[in-house]
Design an enzyme around this catalytic site. Structure first.
Site, mmCIF file in Angstrom:
data_model
loop_
_atom_site.group_PDB
_atom_site.id
_atom_site.type_symbol
_atom_site.label_atom_id
_atom_site.label_comp_id
_atom_site.label_asym_id
_atom_site.label_seq_id
_atom_site.Cartn_x
_atom_site.Cartn_y
_atom_site.Cartn_z
ATOM 1 N N GLU A 39 -56.930 -63.961 -6.493
ATOM 2 C CA GLU A 39 -58.208 -64.597 -6.152
ATOM 3 C C GLU A 39 -59.267 -63.552 -5.821
ATOM 4 O O GLU A 39 -60.445 -63.707 -6.173
ATOM 5 C CB GLU A 39 -58.045 -65.534 -4.950
ATOM 6 C CG GLU A 39 -57.085 -66.682 -5.181
ATOM 7 C CD GLU A 39 -55.650 -66.350 -4.757
ATOM 8 O OE1 GLU A 39 -55.197 -65.216 -5.020
ATOM 9 O OE2 GLU A 39 -55.005 -67.234 -4.194
ATOM 10 N N CYS B 180 -53.660 -67.515 -0.067
ATOM 11 C CA CYS B 180 -53.266 -67.055 1.265
ATOM 12 C C CYS B 180 -54.460 -67.172 2.212
ATOM 13 O O CYS B 180 -55.598 -67.419 1.783
ATOM 14 C CB CYS B 180 -52.760 -65.607 1.204
ATOM 15 S SG CYS B 180 -54.071 -64.379 0.980
HETATM 16 N N1 THU Z 1 -50.638 -63.325 -4.044
HETATM 17 C C1 THU Z 1 -51.789 -63.641 -4.720
HETATM 18 O O1 THU Z 1 -52.205 -62.933 -5.635
HETATM 19 N N2 THU Z 1 -52.450 -64.760 -4.345
HETATM 20 C C2 THU Z 1 -52.048 -65.616 -3.372
HETATM 21 O O2 THU Z 1 -52.748 -66.572 -3.054
HETATM 22 C C3 THU Z 1 -50.765 -65.404 -2.702
HETATM 23 C C4 THU Z 1 -50.114 -64.095 -2.955
HETATM 24 C C5 THU Z 1 -49.915 -62.116 -4.443
HETATM 25 C C6 THU Z 1 -49.995 -60.987 -3.469
HETATM 26 C C7 THU Z 1 -48.731 -60.203 -3.817
HETATM 27 O O3 THU Z 1 -49.044 -59.313 -4.893
HETATM 28 C C8 THU Z 1 -47.765 -61.240 -4.318
HETATM 29 O O4 THU Z 1 -48.539 -62.409 -4.589
HETATM 30 C C9 THU Z 1 -46.663 -61.587 -3.320
HETATM 31 O O5 THU Z 1 -47.199 -61.908 -2.089
#
Ligand code: THU
Length: 130
Positions: free
Chosen positions: A56, A86
């Site tokens: 995002e 997140c």
């Molecule tokens: N991650 C995202 O790219 N977006 C989210 O909303 C949740 C988590 C990624 C961060 C990390 O590279 C991987 O997912 C595991 O947490």
């Protein structure tokens, strides 16, 4: 007129470019701007784990770099039953969105949930709090 399906297809495509050698959890995101454009991002991890960035964040950065500052909808996609942005990303979305901003969660096949930012993040810190 951009559809949620177009956002899904863009997020699915950009997910293939995720750099996730540590978590092995590839994420794609598509942001729909008020200008009617789609901006995409994938997660980019780092050997120094906290330096990694979410999908995002990449999509929002691309939108701002293109000169746009209003988010209408965000689609986040992963091989997961129902991924949500997140907390850090919800705050980033809130900066350029509103309570009405639509948040789509998608797996690799389809959109599985549609919510509004105001439902997921009913309260948050904003410029008005300073
Ligand atoms: N991650 C995202 O790219 N977006 C989210 O909303 C949740 C988590 C990624 C961060 C990390 O590279 C991987 O997912 C595991 O947490």
């Amino acid at each position: 007129m951009i559809t949620a399906q177009q956002m899904f297809e863009n997020a699915l495509r950009v997910r293939d470019r995720a750099y996730a050698p540590y978590s092995h959890f590839a994420v794609g995101a598509a942001v729909l701007s008020s200008g009617g454009n789609i901006y995409c991002g994938c997660n980019v991890e780092n050997a120094s784990y906290p330096c990694g960035t979410c999908a995002e964040a990449g999509a929002i950065a691309a939108m701002v770099a293109a000169g746009e500052r209003q988010i209408e909808a965000v689609l986040v996609l992963a091989d997961s039953p129902c991924i949500l942005p997140c907390g850090n990303c919800l705050q980033k979305i809130a900066e350029f969105g509103s309570a009405e901003t639509v948040i789509y969660s998608a797996d690799l096949k389809q959109i599985v949930k549609t919510q509004k930012l105001g439902d997921i993040l009913p309260q948050s810190f904003s410029a008005g709090d300073m």
